[in-house]
Design a protein around this motif. Structure first.
Motif, short mmCIF file in Angstrom:
data_model
loop_
_atom_site.label_atom_id
_atom_site.label_comp_id
_atom_site.label_asym_id
_atom_site.label_seq_id
_atom_site.Cartn_x
_atom_site.Cartn_y
_atom_site.Cartn_z
N PHE A 30 0.84 -1.19 0.00
CA PHE A 30 0.00 0.00 0.00
C PHE A 30 0.88 1.24 0.00
O PHE A 30 1.85 1.32 0.75
CB PHE A 30 -0.91 0.03 1.22
CG PHE A 30 -1.94 -1.05 1.23
CD1 PHE A 30 -1.77 -2.19 2.01
CD2 PHE A 30 -3.09 -0.94 0.48
CE1 PHE A 30 -2.72 -3.18 2.02
CE2 PHE A 30 -4.05 -1.94 0.49
CZ PHE A 30 -3.86 -3.06 1.26
N ASN A 31 0.51 2.22 -0.81
CA ASN A 31 1.25 3.48 -0.81
C ASN A 31 1.01 4.25 0.49
O ASN A 31 1.91 4.90 1.01
CB ASN A 31 0.84 4.34 -2.00
CG ASN A 31 1.01 3.62 -3.32
OD1 ASN A 31 0.04 3.33 -4.00
ND2 ASN A 31 2.24 3.29 -3.66
N VAL A 32 -0.22 4.15 0.97
CA VAL A 32 -0.61 4.81 2.21
C VAL A 32 -1.59 3.89 2.95
O VAL A 32 -2.44 3.26 2.32
CB VAL A 32 -1.32 6.16 1.94
CG1 VAL A 32 -1.77 6.81 3.25
CG2 VAL A 32 -0.41 7.10 1.17
N VAL A 33 -1.46 3.82 4.25
CA VAL A 33 -2.48 3.21 5.09
C VAL A 33 -2.91 4.28 6.09
O VAL A 33 -2.08 5.02 6.62
CB VAL A 33 -1.95 1.97 5.83
CG1 VAL A 33 -3.05 1.39 6.73
CG2 VAL A 33 -1.50 0.92 4.82
N ALA A 34 -4.21 4.36 6.31
CA ALA A 34 -4.73 5.44 7.14
C ALA A 34 -5.83 4.94 8.07
O ALA A 34 -6.47 3.91 7.81
CB ALA A 34 -5.27 6.56 6.25
N ALA A 45 -13.74 11.65 9.29
CA ALA A 45 -12.57 12.53 9.31
C ALA A 45 -11.30 11.70 9.40
O ALA A 45 -11.25 10.67 10.09
CB ALA A 45 -12.65 13.49 10.51
N LEU A 46 -10.27 12.20 8.73
CA LEU A 46 -8.98 11.52 8.75
C LEU A 46 -8.32 11.70 10.10
O LEU A 46 -8.32 12.79 10.67
CB LEU A 46 -8.10 12.09 7.64
CG LEU A 46 -6.74 11.44 7.42
CD1 LEU A 46 -6.90 9.99 6.98
CD2 LEU A 46 -5.94 12.23 6.38
N VAL A 47 -7.72 10.62 10.61
CA VAL A 47 -7.08 10.66 11.92
C VAL A 47 -5.56 10.58 11.79
O VAL A 47 -4.83 11.39 12.37
CB VAL A 47 -7.58 9.51 12.80
CG1 VAL A 47 -6.82 9.45 14.12
CG2 VAL A 47 -9.08 9.65 13.06
#
Length: 114
Positions: A30-34, A45-47
């Motif tokens: 994964f390029n990003v995990v969020a 909302a992004l944490v």
């Protein structure tokens, strides 16, 4: 590709929880995990985020209290949440971005209450 989130529960204000997000494939793919969250009556909302390079980012509301980390051996990303507040109560979701596609796990409920 599947992401499985877990670790939610009921905790008192000031307490801690660790959320887990386990991937069905190499987490480094994964390029990003969020982690994001959705509180009752509010928008999601992004944490916190972690990139494949290991760079991390946090929402202002959780800086200094939450830590996102990756475990290659477990194909997992964790969210350590300390000094929890009532306003942290929400359903928490993990998701990964790979090749411009998003892969979402199911939510896990965190309730902060005395």
């Amino acid at each position: 590709v599947q992401l499985q989130a877990s670790g939610g529960g009921l905790v008192q204000p000031g307490g801690s929880l660790r959320l887990s997000c386990v991937a069905s494939k190499n987490i480094f793919s994964f390029n990003v995990v969020a982690w994001s969250r959705q509180a009752p009556g509010k928008q999601r909302a992004l944490v916190a985020t972690i990139t494949d390079d290991g760079d991390t980012g946090y929402a202002d509301s959780v800086k200094g209290r939450f830590t996102i980390a990756r475990d290659a051996a477990e194909n997992a990303v964790y969210l350590q949440m300390n000094s929890l507040k009532s306003e942290d109560t929400a359903v928490y979701y993990c998701y990964g971005i790979a090749n411009s596609r998003q892969y979402w796990g199911q939510g896990t409920l965190v309730t902060v209450s005395s």
